[in-house]
Design an enzyme around this catalytic site. Structure first.
Site, PDB file in Angstrom:
ATOM      1  N   GLU A 113       0.603  -1.554   0.067  1.00 42.05           N
ATOM      2  CA  GLU A 113       0.149   0.175   0.018  1.00 42.05           C
ATOM      3  C   GLU A 113       0.676   0.434   0.148  1.00 42.05           C
ATOM      4  O   GLU A 113       1.759   1.333   0.675  1.00 42.05           O
ATOM      5  CB  GLU A 113      -0.976   0.132   1.072  1.00 42.05           C
ATOM      6  CG  GLU A 113      -1.953   1.021   0.930  1.00 42.05           C
ATOM      7  CD  GLU A 113      -2.743   1.653   2.311  1.00 42.05           C
ATOM      8  OE1 GLU A 113      -2.216  -0.034   3.167  1.00 42.05           O
ATOM      9  OE2 GLU A 113      -3.851   2.360   2.145  1.00 42.05           O
ATOM     10  N   ARG A 148       4.997 -12.919   9.883  1.00 44.02           N
ATOM     11  CA  ARG A 148       5.473 -11.342   9.481  1.00 44.02           C
ATOM     12  C   ARG A 148       6.838 -11.539  10.046  1.00 44.02           C
ATOM     13  O   ARG A 148       7.541 -12.061  10.667  1.00 44.02           O
ATOM     14  CB  ARG A 148       4.578 -10.704  10.580  1.00 44.02           C
ATOM     15  CG  ARG A 148       5.303  -9.520  10.602  1.00 44.02           C
ATOM     16  CD  ARG A 148       4.499  -8.510  10.542  1.00 44.02           C
ATOM     17  NE  ARG A 148       3.264  -7.785   9.872  1.00 44.02           N
ATOM     18  CZ  ARG A 148       2.895  -6.562   9.150  1.00 44.02           C
ATOM     19  NH1 ARG A 148       3.695  -6.044   8.876  1.00 44.02           N
ATOM     20  NH2 ARG A 148       1.715  -6.506   8.509  1.00 44.02           N
ATOM     21  N   LYS A 196       4.691   1.258   9.780  1.00 46.77           N
ATOM     22  CA  LYS A 196       4.594   1.901   9.036  1.00 46.77           C
ATOM     23  C   LYS A 196       4.434   3.212   9.666  1.00 46.77           C
ATOM     24  O   LYS A 196       5.184   4.324   9.841  1.00 46.77           O
ATOM     25  CB  LYS A 196       4.019   2.216   7.941  1.00 46.77           C
ATOM     26  CG  LYS A 196       4.932   0.677   6.715  1.00 46.77           C
ATOM     27  CD  LYS A 196       4.272   1.277   4.924  1.00 46.77           C
ATOM     28  CE  LYS A 196       3.195  -0.267   4.769  1.00 46.77           C
ATOM     29  NZ  LYS A 196       2.420   0.246   3.740  1.00 46.77           N
TER      30      LYS A 196
HETATM   31  P1  ATP Z   1       2.908  -2.435   7.758  1.00 42.34           P
HETATM   32  O1  ATP Z   1       2.353  -3.355   9.439  1.00 42.34           O
HETATM   33  O2  ATP Z   1       4.810  -1.863   7.920  1.00 42.34           O
HETATM   34  O3  ATP Z   1       2.448  -1.533   7.580  1.00 42.34           O
HETATM   35  P2  ATP Z   1       1.349  -3.668   5.814  1.00 42.34           P
HETATM   36  O4  ATP Z   1       1.346  -4.931   5.935  1.00 42.34           O
HETATM   37  O5  ATP Z   1       0.713  -2.947   6.359  1.00 42.34           O
HETATM   38  O6  ATP Z   1       2.926  -3.501   6.386  1.00 42.34           O
HETATM   39  P3  ATP Z   1       2.110  -3.119   2.896  1.00 42.34           P
HETATM   40  O7  ATP Z   1       1.888  -2.163   2.253  1.00 42.34           O
HETATM   41  O8  ATP Z   1       0.354  -3.495   2.856  1.00 42.34           O
HETATM   42  O9  ATP Z   1       2.005  -2.795   4.531  1.00 42.34           O
HETATM   43  O10 ATP Z   1       3.046  -4.331   2.952  1.00 42.34           O
HETATM   44  C1  ATP Z   1       3.329  -5.353   1.228  1.00 42.34           C
HETATM   45  C2  ATP Z   1       3.406  -6.781   1.461  1.00 42.34           C
HETATM   46  O11 ATP Z   1       4.717  -7.193   2.863  1.00 42.34           O
HETATM   47  C3  ATP Z   1       2.213  -7.496   2.395  1.00 42.34           C
HETATM   48  O12 ATP Z   1       2.190  -8.857   1.607  1.00 42.34           O
HETATM   49  C4  ATP Z   1       2.807  -7.730   3.887  1.00 42.34           C
HETATM   50  O13 ATP Z   1       2.345  -8.664   3.938  1.00 42.34           O
HETATM   51  C5  ATP Z   1       4.866  -7.833   3.653  1.00 42.34           C
HETATM   52  N1  ATP Z   1       5.056  -6.991   4.750  1.00 42.34           N
HETATM   53  C6  ATP Z   1       4.902  -6.137   5.507  1.00 42.34           C
HETATM   54  N2  ATP Z   1       5.263  -6.275   6.643  1.00 42.34           N
HETATM   55  C7  ATP Z   1       6.377  -7.357   6.721  1.00 42.34           C
HETATM   56  C8  ATP Z   1       6.576  -8.378   7.997  1.00 42.34           C
HETATM   57  N3  ATP Z   1       7.540  -7.042   8.960  1.00 42.34           N
HETATM   58  N4  ATP Z   1       7.801  -9.456   7.335  1.00 42.34           N
HETATM   59  C9  ATP Z   1       6.947  -9.787   5.733  1.00 42.34           C
HETATM   60  N5  ATP Z   1       5.835  -9.573   5.230  1.00 42.34           N
HETATM   61  C10 ATP Z   1       5.897  -8.099   5.189  1.00 42.34           C
HETATM   62 MG    MG Z   2      -0.929  -4.301   4.838  1.00 38.11          MG
END
Ligand code: ATP
Ligand code: MG
Length: 780
Positions: free
Chosen positions: A43, A272, A282
């Site tokens: 995102e 994760r 984020k």
């Molecule tokens: P955040 O919690 O940092 O906001 P998010 O999951 O909301 O992370 P996205 O932009 O939706 O951020 O993430 C894109 C992809 O990266 C998704 O498939 C998510 O599952 C993966 N991802 C995000 N954080 C991690 C992590 N700490 N370890 C592994 N994969 C991750």
């Molecule tokens: Mg997300």
């Protein structure tokens, strides 16, 4: 061992993680024919961080390793309020920099808004979705709980025609935000709360960074995501475990939108990845940026890809790190030491070795002719024998050495320069110190030495032995540089901490120390941003983009050794049994789980390990270090027996002691338990700051003296007297008027900056709490 191996460059069938196992099985059964399509779906509401790197390496790694496979880059941009084009650009830049390519498969969920709307209409027509008019509150009240079913909305049985009409008017902008929602008609009694008629669309009169004002209804992630996968023909939709409970909804949507998807996407989850000593959310990273705790998304202390890049990390080292931690379904925490190990390992053979003096002390070679300049050959790769390459470094009468490489009254084991003693200048001569020149206040201004002309390379005394070799630069030719010493952003492995603290309370006040008077050898004058070097004996450094004509700025990427080492890195000579290559680096060991560790322990050691963790509250790595070293364990128990807290004792015995020993043998350096106890007392009663205590500890180990004596003779007492600290705080206010103004404007996070400056000026001796109180007074 659970450390997975990288598949890149391997021509065997790719395997080695459970997701690849699933793909292999699907290929075998022909579930999707021979298609393998993954996607990375960020995102665009922030910069990518090290956790995302795992997901990128996983998804794009599959595309790289399976014949014909592709990985899409899709922006899941369904949330107009937080998304921005800056993030879209940074994400593309970061994925490319990491070494991956989406070819022509760049997509945006917002491009599917029209199609998604059509799918919603199909669901309404099939009686599988309805427009609800309950408020958010009312909806929540009817949702039920884990143990009780929810209650149907009174609008649940609206006719298809009425639903179609309302939904069309929602889109047309006839209603204010929150007036209606579109919900899936699934089951208000489902044990999975997410299936209790989840909301699919909400009204939001908001400007979207790509679709502008074309829409005032936006699909929810749970609706848009699976259907975007389906539209793109994704076969394996890989996400993190928190989406496991969403999978039934994912499947429901894919199956109930009346389209025969081919291939039909399926979701698979992995845990994760979390990294200690940092945060990877984020939301939290955004706070660090917005509240001024760091300079921006690419601040070299940030765990963002942009930050790591500016810090000097290579893409290869980040990929290697992701391979090392692998993926699994078990949630755990990775050790940042493993990331640091990965960059050291990568740069060891990539970064040429050069000389830089960070804290210069002048040395005059009194028997070397004035005005004469010699050139000495110095290898760029002294430890990498097959690799060729060297440069000439100038040598002259006036040189600079590292201030800490000279001691007027050295302890017994000090092998560097001191009055009357000899030391070798790397690539040049052996020198002997004859005089120390001081100012009226007793500060050392310069050191006078004589050199032995026979001891240069090729000379008759070339092989004459002296205990120490130090680095240096020639005064007239050296180039001034600013050196930014970076360290971990947080001072605790779990920055969230306990005791009701937040991550903002656990920032490491010395995560950045800026040295403005460093001197580097002349060959570095033309260094360009992103050039990387090993500064001999100091660490790996990279040229920062702040560099401009006439101004050289270096960032410390990482020190040469793990100064936060959790485990004794005692060298086991290869002769002593284990083959050298079997010896895992300490950092790799630290990344294991408890089960991995106990697997190799006998019953007694296993019992001890459980006790350390479960009864005494130590970390796995601390416990492991203790069971691995009976000297450490003995000292730990003895200090504990004096009544000190286990965590505090472990902090010294496990984390600091091995580093302070720095290769010395344990038996001739071991301070007694009482001495460590005394040190802990001095910290607890406020005499010593933790930072200074580490220096004292080093001295204790080197000299065998007690902490109290060192504190008194070196004048290291923590300064808690606000009268003494106030002038420093006042001058800070004068020096940084813009930061003061920003603080007063609400950027209260700058408090960390101010505290850091005071700590720097007092060389770590100020009591941080007193400094904070003073600052609060001055800043209002
Ligand atoms: P955040 O919690 O940092 O906001 P998010 O999951 O909301 O992370 P996205 O932009 O939706 O951020 O993430 C894109 C992809 O990266 C998704 O498939 C998510 O599952 C993966 N991802 C995000 N954080 C991690 C992590 N700490 N370890 C592994 N994969 C991750
Ligand atoms: Mg997300």
């Amino acid at each position: 061992m659970s450390v997975p191996v990288s598949n890149s460059g391997d021509d065997k069938a790719p395997a080695t993680n459970f997701i690849r196992g699933i793909i292999n099985e699907d290929l075998r059964t022909g579930k999707n024919g021979d298609r393998v399509v993954t996607r990375f779906p960020p995102e665009p509401n922030g910069y990518l961080h090290i956790g995302h790197a795992s997901s990128i390496c996983l998804n794009f790694g599959i595309a790289r390793d399976y014949p014909g496979a592709v990985c899409h880059l899709r922006f899941d941009d369904t949330n107009p309020e937080t998304e921005e084009i800056e993030y879209v650009e940074s994400i593309q830049n970061d994925v490319h920099w990491l070494g991956f390519d989406w070819k022509d498969k760049l997509f945006f969920a917002s491009d599917y808004f029209e199609q998604l709307y059509g799918f919603a209409v199909m669901l309404i027509e099939a009686g599988k979705a309805y427009v609800d008019s309950l408020t958010e509150e009312e909806m929540r009240a009817r949702r039920g709980t884990v143990n009780e079913p929810g209650t149907n909305s009174p609008h649940r049985d609206r006719s298809v025609a009425e639903n179609l009409d309302l939904f069309a008017r929602m889109r047309a902008g006839a209603f204010p935000d929150g007036a209606h929602t579109l919900r899936a008609k699934i089951d208000m009694a489902s044990p999975n709360m997410l299936l209790r008629d989840p909301v699919l669309y909400r009204i939001k009169h908001a400007h979207h960074y790509r679709t502008g004002d074309a829409w005032c209804i936006y699909p929810l992630y749970d609706f848009a995501h699976p259907l975007s996968d389906a539209i793109e023909g994704v076969t394996h939709s890989i996400c993190t475990l928190e989406f496991e409970v969403h999978r039934p909804l994912y499947d429901w949507l894919v199956e109930n939108v009346p389209i025969a998807w081919d291939p039909r996407p399926r979701q698979h989850e992995f845990a994760r990845r979390n990294l200690n000593y940092t945060v990877t959310s984020k939301r939290k990273l955004l706070r660090l940026v917005n509240e001024g705790y760091v300079d921006g998304w690419d601040d070299p202390r940030m765990p963002t890809i942009a930050g790591l890049r500016r810090r000097g990390y290579t893409a290869e080292s980040i990929q290697a790190f992701c391979d090392r931690i692998g993926i699994s379904r078990a949630t755990g925490e990775d050790d940042i030491a493993l990331l640091e190990y990965s960059i050291r390992d990568d740069l060891n053979h990539k970064a040429p070795r050069v000389m830089a003096v960070l804290d210069p002390l002048k040395v005059v070679i009194t028997n070397f002719p004035e005005g004469k300049v010699e050139e000495h050959e110095a290898s760029y790769w002294p430890h990498d024998v097959p690799k060729e390459g060297s440069r000439m470094v100038p040598f002259s009468r006036e040189l600079f050495i590292e201030r800490e490489d000279f001691m007027e009254n050295p302890p017994r084991k000090f092998h560097r320069l001191s009055p009357g003693s000899e030391v070798r200048l790397r690539y040049a001569y052996i020198i002997r110190c004859t005089d120390v020149v001081k100012d009226a206040a007793g500060n050392i201004l310069e050191v006078h030495c004589t050199y032995d002309p026979d001891t240069k390379s090729g000379g008759s005394g070339e092989n004459r032995k002296v205990k120490g070799t130090i680095h240096w630069v020639s005064a007239a030719q050296a180039v001034p540089a600013e050196v930014r010493l970076y360290d971990r952003l947080f001072s605790r492995p779990d920055p969230e901490g306990d005791e009701g603290k937040t991550f903002l309370d656990n920032l490491n006040p010395t995560s950045r120390v800026v040295l403005t008077g460093a001197l580097v050898e002349p060959g570095l004058a033309g260094a360009k941003p992103a050039d990387r070097f090993q500064f001999e004996r100091q660490g790996y450094f990279v040229v920062d983009p702040d560099t401009s004509a006439g101004r050289l700025v270096f960032n410390r990427i990482v020190t040469l050794r793990d100064t936060w080492a959790k485990i004794s890195e005692k060298e086991t000579p290869a002769a002593e049994g284990k083959a050298a290559e079997k010896k895992a680096p300490a950092e790799v060991v630290a990344a294991r789980t408890r089960a991995d560790v106990t697997q190799n322990l006998n019953a007694e050691a296993t019992t001890a390990l459980h006790r350390y963790i479960d009864e005494l509250g130590l970390d796995l790595s601390e416990a492991e270090a203790l069971v691995a070293d009976s000297d450490l364990a003995g000292l730990f128990e003895a200090t504990l027996a004096l009544g000190h807290a286990p965590k505090a004792v472990a902090a010294w015995v496990v984390h600091v002691l091995p580093g302070a020993l720095a290769g010395k043998s344990w038996s001739d350096a071991a301070p007694a338990a009482g001495a460590i106890g005394e040190l802990i007392d001095l910290i607890e009663d406020g005499t010593l700051s933790t930072r200074i205590a580490k220096d004292v500890f080093g001295d204790m180990v080197a000299t065998g003296k007690r902490a109290g004596e060192i504190v008194e003779t070196r004048g290291l007492r923590q300064v808690s007297d606000s009268g003494a600290l106030a002038p420093i705080v006042t001058s800070l206010m004068d020096r940084f008027p813009d930061k003061v103004a920003q603080y007063k404007d609400g950027k209260t996070g700058l408090i960390g900056f101010f505290v850091g400056e005071v700590m720097k000026e007092t060389k770590g001796q100020a009591n941080p709490q007193v400094v904070k109180d003073l600052l609060a007074e001055h800043l209002g």
